[in-house]
Design a protein around this motif. Sequence first.
Motif, short mmCIF file in Angstrom:
data_model
loop_
_atom_site.label_atom_id
_atom_site.label_comp_id
_atom_site.label_asym_id
_atom_site.label_seq_id
_atom_site.Cartn_x
_atom_site.Cartn_y
_atom_site.Cartn_z
N HIS A 6 -7.49 32.38 -3.28
CA HIS A 6 -8.43 32.12 -2.18
C HIS A 6 -7.70 32.35 -0.86
O HIS A 6 -6.87 31.53 -0.46
CB HIS A 6 -8.92 30.68 -2.34
N HIS A 38 -15.18 35.46 3.80
CA HIS A 38 -16.51 34.88 3.80
C HIS A 38 -17.60 35.96 3.81
O HIS A 38 -17.67 36.77 4.74
CB HIS A 38 -16.72 34.00 5.05
N GLU A 63 -15.97 34.63 -0.70
CA GLU A 63 -16.37 33.22 -0.62
C GLU A 63 -17.78 33.19 -0.05
O GLU A 63 -17.98 33.49 1.13
CB GLU A 63 -15.40 32.41 0.26
N HIS A 74 -19.30 26.15 -0.68
CA HIS A 74 -18.68 27.47 -0.73
C HIS A 74 -18.44 27.87 -2.18
O HIS A 74 -17.84 27.11 -2.94
CB HIS A 74 -17.36 27.46 0.05
N HIS A 190 -13.10 24.23 -3.08
CA HIS A 190 -12.86 22.87 -2.55
C HIS A 190 -14.08 21.95 -2.70
O HIS A 190 -14.64 21.48 -1.70
CB HIS A 190 -12.42 22.94 -1.07
N ASP A 247 -6.17 28.89 0.42
CA ASP A 247 -7.22 29.06 1.43
C ASP A 247 -6.57 29.49 2.74
O ASP A 247 -6.89 28.99 3.82
CB ASP A 247 -8.02 27.76 1.61
FE FE Z 1 -14.38 27.34 2.22
#
Ligand code: FE
Length: 286
Positions: A6, A38, A63, A74, A190, A247
């Motif tokens: 991620h 994203h 994502e 997400h 998450h 992330d």
């Molecule tokens: Fe996120």
Amino acid sequence: MRIDLHTHSSVSDGTDPPAVLVRRAAEVGLDIVALTDHDTYDGWPDALEAGRGAGVEVVPGVEISTRLAGTGVHLLAYFVDPGFQPLAAELAQVRADRRARLRRIAGRLTEAGMPLTEDEILAQAAVASTVGRPHVADAMIAKGYVRHRGEAFARWLSEGRAGYIPKYAPDTFRAVELVRAAGGVAVVAHPWGRGSREALDPATVAELAANGLDGIEVDHEDHDSDTRRELADLADSLGLVATGSSDYHGTGKVGHDLGLNTTAPEQWERLSGLARERRDPGVRQA
Ligand code: FE
Ligand code: AMP
Ligand code: ZN
Ligand code: FE
């Protein structure tokens, strides 16, 4: 074997171009890195090419912004077919609405005494296909209203704050269905981090699992050690793959260095195996 599933590049709200991100992944000793910007696939070509040069396996991911019972959730998707139109069209709609809300966010912040224009926000998202609140935060930093993204979110941009405007997002169940139809695998990002905990109680995660969800992200900086234990147990009891990730957002998010959390190789074997089966049902018998 170190696997980070991620990360974000400057194609969304990270700060490294995709190729730079992949080279950094190699430098810090990652064997596999997923690019999960994203709501866009636009970073894939550069990332995949850089991966071949740097000797890192790059996993094409995204994502996806989704919504469940009014709460943002997400959803990480890996190996989806970018040519599968129903999913590509959903992502295009999310990106368009993200873009459309900038004018309203700028208006809200201006009303709050911080004059800001849509163009000033867009200037911060120069190479991004997907604009988001982090770019608004960057514009606020440039104007001297806040010191860093964290402050912009805490005071102005988080849900419930004056500068918050919700965006369109598909229902989480629908998104899982689309990811599978696109030949990909779906992992909730998450789940018990900021914001999404209320919507994702264990019963709801079980319902998602029964409706095609493949995994949950367990090892993430937004989860403390107790939360990680609980989520690992939940994944285990539901037969879900448990992943871990940084992330990473470049300099856009402190304390999320590449490889900070990783995915266990056996979990990756399961997840990538599911993706192979979905793309080509024949491999199950092979
Ligand atoms: Fe996120
Ligand atoms: P948006 O995509 O517009 O909904 O904004 C959400 C993005 O902002 C996510 O990528 C988060 O990683 C990022 N974000 C949320 N809170 C913070 C924070 N406190 N500092 C920096 N980035 C944040
Ligand atoms: Zn982000
Ligand atoms: Fe992320």
